[in-house]
Motif scaffolding. Sequence first.
Motif, PDB file in Angstrom:
ATOM      1  N   ILE A   1      27.360  22.787 -25.411  1.00  0.00           N
ATOM      2  CA  ILE A   1      25.961  23.139 -25.699  1.00  0.00           C
ATOM      3  C   ILE A   1      25.193  23.331 -24.398  1.00  0.00           C
ATOM      4  O   ILE A   1      24.436  24.300 -24.248  1.00  0.00           O
ATOM      5  CB  ILE A   1      25.281  22.066 -26.584  1.00  0.00           C
ATOM      6  CG1 ILE A   1      25.942  21.982 -27.948  1.00  0.00           C
ATOM      7  CG2 ILE A   1      23.788  22.324 -26.719  1.00  0.00           C
ATOM      8  CD1 ILE A   1      25.846  23.228 -28.800  1.00  0.00           C
ATOM      9  N   PHE A   2      25.375  22.427 -23.435  1.00  0.00           N
ATOM     10  CA  PHE A   2      24.675  22.558 -22.157  1.00  0.00           C
ATOM     11  C   PHE A   2      25.184  23.747 -21.344  1.00  0.00           C
ATOM     12  O   PHE A   2      24.415  24.376 -20.618  1.00  0.00           O
ATOM     13  CB  PHE A   2      24.794  21.274 -21.327  1.00  0.00           C
ATOM     14  CG  PHE A   2      23.879  20.182 -21.779  1.00  0.00           C
ATOM     15  CD1 PHE A   2      22.557  20.426 -22.110  1.00  0.00           C
ATOM     16  CD2 PHE A   2      24.340  18.878 -21.869  1.00  0.00           C
ATOM     17  CE1 PHE A   2      21.709  19.420 -22.530  1.00  0.00           C
ATOM     18  CE2 PHE A   2      23.504  17.848 -22.280  1.00  0.00           C
ATOM     19  CZ  PHE A   2      22.187  18.120 -22.610  1.00  0.00           C
TER      20      PHE A   2
ATOM     21  N   ILE B   1      26.450  26.574 -22.665  1.00  0.00           N
ATOM     22  CA  ILE B   1      25.939  27.759 -23.356  1.00  0.00           C
ATOM     23  C   ILE B   1      24.439  27.922 -23.126  1.00  0.00           C
ATOM     24  O   ILE B   1      23.946  29.030 -22.949  1.00  0.00           O
ATOM     25  CB  ILE B   1      26.229  27.666 -24.881  1.00  0.00           C
ATOM     26  CG1 ILE B   1      27.718  27.796 -25.131  1.00  0.00           C
ATOM     27  CG2 ILE B   1      25.462  28.710 -25.656  1.00  0.00           C
ATOM     28  CD1 ILE B   1      28.115  27.510 -26.569  1.00  0.00           C
ATOM     29  N   SER B   2      23.724  26.794 -23.136  1.00  0.00           N
ATOM     30  CA  SER B   2      22.273  26.824 -23.005  1.00  0.00           C
ATOM     31  C   SER B   2      21.821  25.880 -21.879  1.00  0.00           C
ATOM     32  O   SER B   2      21.348  24.775 -22.146  1.00  0.00           O
ATOM     33  CB  SER B   2      21.632  26.408 -24.333  1.00  0.00           C
ATOM     34  OG  SER B   2      20.238  26.327 -24.207  1.00  0.00           O
ATOM     35  N   PRO B   3      21.983  26.309 -20.622  1.00  0.00           N
ATOM     36  CA  PRO B   3      21.602  25.442 -19.502  1.00  0.00           C
ATOM     37  C   PRO B   3      20.114  25.085 -19.485  1.00  0.00           C
ATOM     38  O   PRO B   3      19.714  24.148 -18.799  1.00  0.00           O
ATOM     39  CB  PRO B   3      21.967  26.261 -18.257  1.00  0.00           C
ATOM     40  CG  PRO B   3      22.883  27.325 -18.720  1.00  0.00           C
ATOM     41  CD  PRO B   3      22.567  27.568 -20.165  1.00  0.00           C
ATOM     42  N   SER B   4      19.326  25.802 -20.242  1.00  0.00           N
ATOM     43  CA  SER B   4      17.892  25.501 -20.299  1.00  0.00           C
ATOM     44  C   SER B   4      17.621  24.259 -21.136  1.00  0.00           C
ATOM     45  O   SER B   4      16.525  23.700 -21.086  1.00  0.00           O
ATOM     46  CB  SER B   4      17.132  26.682 -20.908  1.00  0.00           C
ATOM     47  OG  SER B   4      17.481  26.829 -22.277  1.00  0.00           O
TER      48      SER B   4
ATOM     49  N   LYS C   1      17.472  24.188 -24.377  1.00  0.00           N
ATOM     50  CA  LYS C   1      16.760  24.531 -25.613  1.00  0.00           C
ATOM     51  C   LYS C   1      17.547  24.211 -26.878  1.00  0.00           C
ATOM     52  O   LYS C   1      16.952  23.796 -27.873  1.00  0.00           O
ATOM     53  CB  LYS C   1      16.363  26.007 -25.603  1.00  0.00           C
ATOM     54  CG  LYS C   1      15.206  26.292 -24.678  1.00  0.00           C
ATOM     55  CD  LYS C   1      14.790  27.740 -24.717  1.00  0.00           C
ATOM     56  CE  LYS C   1      13.657  27.955 -23.717  1.00  0.00           C
ATOM     57  NZ  LYS C   1      13.296  29.354 -23.593  1.00  0.00           N
ATOM     58  N   LEU C   2      18.865  24.385 -26.851  1.00  0.00           N
ATOM     59  CA  LEU C   2      19.657  24.097 -28.049  1.00  0.00           C
ATOM     60  C   LEU C   2      19.617  22.618 -28.426  1.00  0.00           C
ATOM     61  O   LEU C   2      19.774  22.265 -29.584  1.00  0.00           O
ATOM     62  CB  LEU C   2      21.114  24.542 -27.862  1.00  0.00           C
ATOM     63  CG  LEU C   2      21.371  26.035 -27.968  1.00  0.00           C
ATOM     64  CD1 LEU C   2      22.834  26.356 -27.713  1.00  0.00           C
ATOM     65  CD2 LEU C   2      20.951  26.565 -29.327  1.00  0.00           C
TER      66      LEU C   2
ATOM     67  N   ASN D   1      18.927  22.799 -13.799  1.00  0.00           N
ATOM     68  CA  ASN D   1      19.195  23.072 -15.209  1.00  0.00           C
ATOM     69  C   ASN D   1      20.364  22.187 -15.658  1.00  0.00           C
ATOM     70  O   ASN D   1      20.880  21.394 -14.875  1.00  0.00           O
ATOM     71  CB  ASN D   1      19.459  24.564 -15.467  1.00  0.00           C
ATOM     72  CG  ASN D   1      20.683  25.086 -14.760  1.00  0.00           C
ATOM     73  OD1 ASN D   1      21.708  24.404 -14.657  1.00  0.00           O
ATOM     74  ND2 ASN D   1      20.608  26.311 -14.269  1.00  0.00           N
TER      75      ASN D   1
ATOM     76  N   LEU E   1      23.439  23.042 -16.559  1.00  0.00           N
ATOM     77  CA  LEU E   1      24.777  23.616 -16.439  1.00  0.00           C
ATOM     78  C   LEU E   1      25.761  22.643 -15.789  1.00  0.00           C
ATOM     79  O   LEU E   1      26.822  22.361 -16.367  1.00  0.00           O
ATOM     80  CB  LEU E   1      24.744  24.936 -15.663  1.00  0.00           C
ATOM     81  CG  LEU E   1      26.112  25.601 -15.475  1.00  0.00           C
ATOM     82  CD1 LEU E   1      26.720  25.971 -16.821  1.00  0.00           C
ATOM     83  CD2 LEU E   1      25.992  26.815 -14.572  1.00  0.00           C
TER      84      LEU E   1
END
Length: 149
Positions: free
Chosen positions: A27-28, A30-33, A35-36, A51, A53
């Motif tokens: 999850i992190f 795929i979405s380093p921001s 948000k997921l 971030n 990642l």
Amino acid sequence: MKPKSTRNLLIFLLALLGLGAIFGGIIFIISPSGKLFGMPLSMLENSPFNNFLIPGIILFSVLGLVPIGLIFALIKRPQNKFAELFNFYTDMYWAWTYCIYIAFALIIWIQFEMTFLRAVHWSHTLYMFFAIVILFVALLPQIRSQYKK
């Protein structure tokens, strides 16, 4: 508890840790921001990361893939000269020793997380307890006798 049941409990704990960390790490990645997971980047302002990642990659590999690999090693008992180099318990099979290491890695991970976030969440307590349970089960005499060289 029977030795096989105790070993299965250790394998179950490692599977829970590994699968959860693989999921979280992916999850992190795929979405380093964040948000997921609903985690704002502002959570990282006291950390060396801008971030999620790198934490995601560490989570995925160290706390995800390693415990899954240990499950295989505890069941099949392959020899690994490289892993033996870091086996401080030379009278024990290397994968057993790495179960101890992975529990400490989880404790260190949670400690860094609390330090960087400058907060304590109920999940930190849960995962600290989880690491202690892994240590406790790995150190049971039934497990130690199974993995003694």
